[in-house]
Enzyme design. Structure first.
Site, PDB file in Angstrom:
ATOM      1  N   VAL A 192       9.402   5.165  10.221  1.00 35.96           N
ATOM      2  CA  VAL A 192       8.787   6.407   9.750  1.00 35.96           C
ATOM      3  C   VAL A 192       7.377   6.142   9.221  1.00 35.96           C
ATOM      4  O   VAL A 192       7.055   5.021   8.836  1.00 35.96           O
ATOM      5  CB  VAL A 192       9.635   7.075   8.639  1.00 35.96           C
ATOM      6  CG1 VAL A 192      10.989   7.490   9.180  1.00 35.96           C
ATOM      7  CG2 VAL A 192       9.793   6.167   7.428  1.00 35.96           C
ATOM      8  N   ARG A 213      -1.495   7.268   7.173  1.00 35.53           N
ATOM      9  CA  ARG A 213      -0.978   7.305   5.797  1.00 35.53           C
ATOM     10  C   ARG A 213      -1.287   8.635   5.128  1.00 35.53           C
ATOM     11  O   ARG A 213      -0.662   9.007   4.147  1.00 35.53           O
ATOM     12  CB  ARG A 213      -1.598   6.184   4.954  1.00 35.53           C
ATOM     13  CG  ARG A 213      -1.155   4.786   5.342  1.00 35.53           C
ATOM     14  CD  ARG A 213      -1.651   3.774   4.309  1.00 35.53           C
ATOM     15  NE  ARG A 213      -1.523   2.405   4.793  1.00 35.53           N
ATOM     16  CZ  ARG A 213      -0.461   1.629   4.620  1.00 35.53           C
ATOM     17  NH1 ARG A 213       0.594   2.097   3.970  1.00 35.53           N
ATOM     18  NH2 ARG A 213      -0.436   0.397   5.074  1.00 35.53           N
ATOM     19  N   LYS A 226       0.807  -1.209   0.000  1.00 36.85           N
ATOM     20  CA  LYS A 226       0.000   0.000   0.000  1.00 36.85           C
ATOM     21  C   LYS A 226       0.848   1.270   0.000  1.00 36.85           C
ATOM     22  O   LYS A 226       0.421   2.312  -0.487  1.00 36.85           O
ATOM     23  CB  LYS A 226      -0.905   0.026   1.263  1.00 36.85           C
ATOM     24  CG  LYS A 226      -1.873  -1.118   1.359  1.00 36.85           C
ATOM     25  CD  LYS A 226      -2.583  -1.033   2.734  1.00 36.85           C
ATOM     26  CE  LYS A 226      -3.425  -2.264   2.966  1.00 36.85           C
ATOM     27  NZ  LYS A 226      -3.909  -2.309   4.361  1.00 36.85           N
ATOM     28  N   GLU A 250       8.088   2.451  -5.265  1.00 34.20           N
ATOM     29  CA  GLU A 250       7.983   1.953  -3.888  1.00 34.20           C
ATOM     30  C   GLU A 250       8.253   3.075  -2.886  1.00 34.20           C
ATOM     31  O   GLU A 250       9.023   3.997  -3.168  1.00 34.20           O
ATOM     32  CB  GLU A 250       8.968   0.788  -3.719  1.00 34.20           C
ATOM     33  CG  GLU A 250       9.205   0.290  -2.302  1.00 34.20           C
ATOM     34  CD  GLU A 250       8.014  -0.347  -1.632  1.00 34.20           C
ATOM     35  OE1 GLU A 250       6.901   0.186  -1.775  1.00 34.20           O
ATOM     36  OE2 GLU A 250       8.190  -1.358  -0.931  1.00 34.20           O
ATOM     37  N   ASP A 251       7.608   2.988  -1.737  1.00 31.42           N
ATOM     38  CA  ASP A 251       7.796   4.035  -0.726  1.00 31.42           C
ATOM     39  C   ASP A 251       9.160   3.988  -0.069  1.00 31.42           C
ATOM     40  O   ASP A 251       9.844   4.995   0.065  1.00 31.42           O
ATOM     41  CB  ASP A 251       6.680   3.958   0.341  1.00 31.42           C
ATOM     42  CG  ASP A 251       6.536   2.574   0.971  1.00 31.42           C
ATOM     43  OD1 ASP A 251       7.232   1.629   0.542  1.00 31.42           O
ATOM     44  OD2 ASP A 251       5.719   2.424   1.895  1.00 31.42           O
ATOM     45  N   ASP A 284      14.311  -1.069   3.033  1.00 33.72           N
ATOM     46  CA  ASP A 284      15.059  -1.266   4.276  1.00 33.72           C
ATOM     47  C   ASP A 284      15.967  -2.484   4.093  1.00 33.72           C
ATOM     48  O   ASP A 284      17.093  -2.362   3.614  1.00 33.72           O
ATOM     49  CB  ASP A 284      14.061  -1.429   5.429  1.00 33.72           C
ATOM     50  CG  ASP A 284      14.733  -1.606   6.781  1.00 33.72           C
ATOM     51  OD1 ASP A 284      15.954  -1.400   6.874  1.00 33.72           O
ATOM     52  OD2 ASP A 284      14.036  -1.954   7.761  1.00 33.72           O
TER      53      ASP A 284
HETATM   54  P1  XMP Z   1      12.201  -4.237   3.348  1.00 34.80           P
HETATM   55  O1  XMP Z   1      12.845  -4.555   4.676  1.00 34.80           O
HETATM   56  O2  XMP Z   1      11.501  -5.413   2.759  1.00 34.80           O
HETATM   57  O3  XMP Z   1      11.105  -3.170   3.768  1.00 34.80           O
HETATM   58  O4  XMP Z   1      13.155  -3.567   2.401  1.00 34.80           O
HETATM   59  C1  XMP Z   1      10.376  -2.511   2.821  1.00 34.80           C
HETATM   60  C2  XMP Z   1       8.916  -2.539   3.150  1.00 34.80           C
HETATM   61  O5  XMP Z   1       8.689  -2.448   4.533  1.00 34.80           O
HETATM   62  C3  XMP Z   1       7.875  -1.376   4.857  1.00 34.80           C
HETATM   63  N1  XMP Z   1       8.657  -0.455   5.684  1.00 34.80           N
HETATM   64  C4  XMP Z   1       8.147   0.527   6.405  1.00 34.80           C
HETATM   65  N2  XMP Z   1       6.871   0.963   6.527  1.00 34.80           N
HETATM   66  N3  XMP Z   1       7.616   2.642   8.014  1.00 34.80           N
HETATM   67  C5  XMP Z   1       6.616   2.022   7.333  1.00 34.80           C
HETATM   68  O6  XMP Z   1       5.478   2.456   7.444  1.00 34.80           O
HETATM   69  C6  XMP Z   1       8.912   2.265   7.949  1.00 34.80           C
HETATM   70  O7  XMP Z   1       9.802   2.858   8.587  1.00 34.80           O
HETATM   71  C7  XMP Z   1       9.191   1.143   7.093  1.00 34.80           C
HETATM   72  N4  XMP Z   1      10.344   0.507   6.775  1.00 34.80           N
HETATM   73  C8  XMP Z   1       9.978  -0.467   5.903  1.00 34.80           C
HETATM   74  C9  XMP Z   1       7.433  -0.756   3.577  1.00 34.80           C
HETATM   75  O8  XMP Z   1       6.104  -1.116   3.334  1.00 34.80           O
HETATM   76  C10 XMP Z   1       8.280  -1.343   2.498  1.00 34.80           C
HETATM   77  O9  XMP Z   1       7.506  -1.788   1.421  1.00 34.80           O
HETATM   78 MG    MG Z   2       5.709  -1.098   1.049  1.00 36.72          MG
END
Ligand code: XMP
Ligand code: MG
Length: 168
Positions: A145, A158, A35, A91-92, A95
């Site tokens: 965040v 959101r 999302k 993508e948002d 990590d």
């Molecule tokens: P990875 O670890 O798979 O993480 O690279 C990416 C996905 O995890 C979510 N994500 C977050 N969502 N605050 C959020 O609301 C954060 O600080 C955060 N860090 C990771 C995000 O959906 C992304 O697709």
């Molecule tokens: Mg995401």
């Protein structure tokens, strides 16, 4: 507050101009990753002067936690075939890289003409596996965040215009 709506808009405007040049003369498919990517993508496409269509993919790895479960699930798939098409994945945040790696592998298995990935936020110190990002607008520290499309624990917030960090 970590990143104001003004700074977000500035960054997206520049990225939109760059993508407009990169895709000149091409027709593309933009895929917001749901999302979290919905707001970024909605703003980005309005700064792109490109013939584009929209498809959606959904992925989830967090559940209701503030740390990734490490298990990525596809929650929504595209409606149209991606074969032979130029795909821009939006993508948002990245990590560990697990979510993007999973989604990129899925898209590549469908033989697109090209795949480019853009992210709004990069927690660079969190990376566990390599994944190719073509553009990132902001590098951020390893803090949870939310806002501007990203949810706070419990699934709210959101709709904030700024990106904020959860109190430690
Ligand atoms: P990875 O670890 O798979 O993480 O690279 C990416 C996905 O995890 C979510 N994500 C977050 N969502 N605050 C959020 O609301 C954060 O600080 C955060 N860090 C990771 C995000 O959906 C992304 O697709
Ligand atoms: Mg995401």
């Amino acid at each position: 507050m970590l990143i104001s709506s003004e700074r977000i808009k500035d960054g997206i405007r520049k990225l939109g101009a760059k993508l407009t040049d990169l895709y000149a003369g091409k027709r593309i498919v933009v895929i917001p990753l749901l999302k979290g990517g919905f707001m970024f993508a909605a703003d980005l496409v309005r700064f792109m002067d490109v013939d584009l269509q929209i498809e959606f993919l959904g992925a989830s790895s967090y559940g209701e936690q503030t740390e990734t479960s490490g298990e990525v699930r596809l929650t929504l798939d595209t409606a149209l075939p991606l074969s032979g098409r130029h795909v821009l994945l939006v993508e948002d945040i990245i990590d560990t890289g697990l979510t993007l790696a999973y989604i990129q592998k899925l898209i590549k298995s469908r033989n697109p003409a090209s795949l480019r990935t853009v992210v709004l936020l990069d927690k660079i110190t969190g990376r566990k596996i390599d994944s190719e990002i073509n553009e990132c607008i902001f590098n951020i520290p390893d803090r949870f965040v939310f806002g501007y499309g990203l949810d706070s624990p419990g699934g709210f917030n959101r709709n904030l215009s700024d990106i904020v960090a959860l109190k430690e």
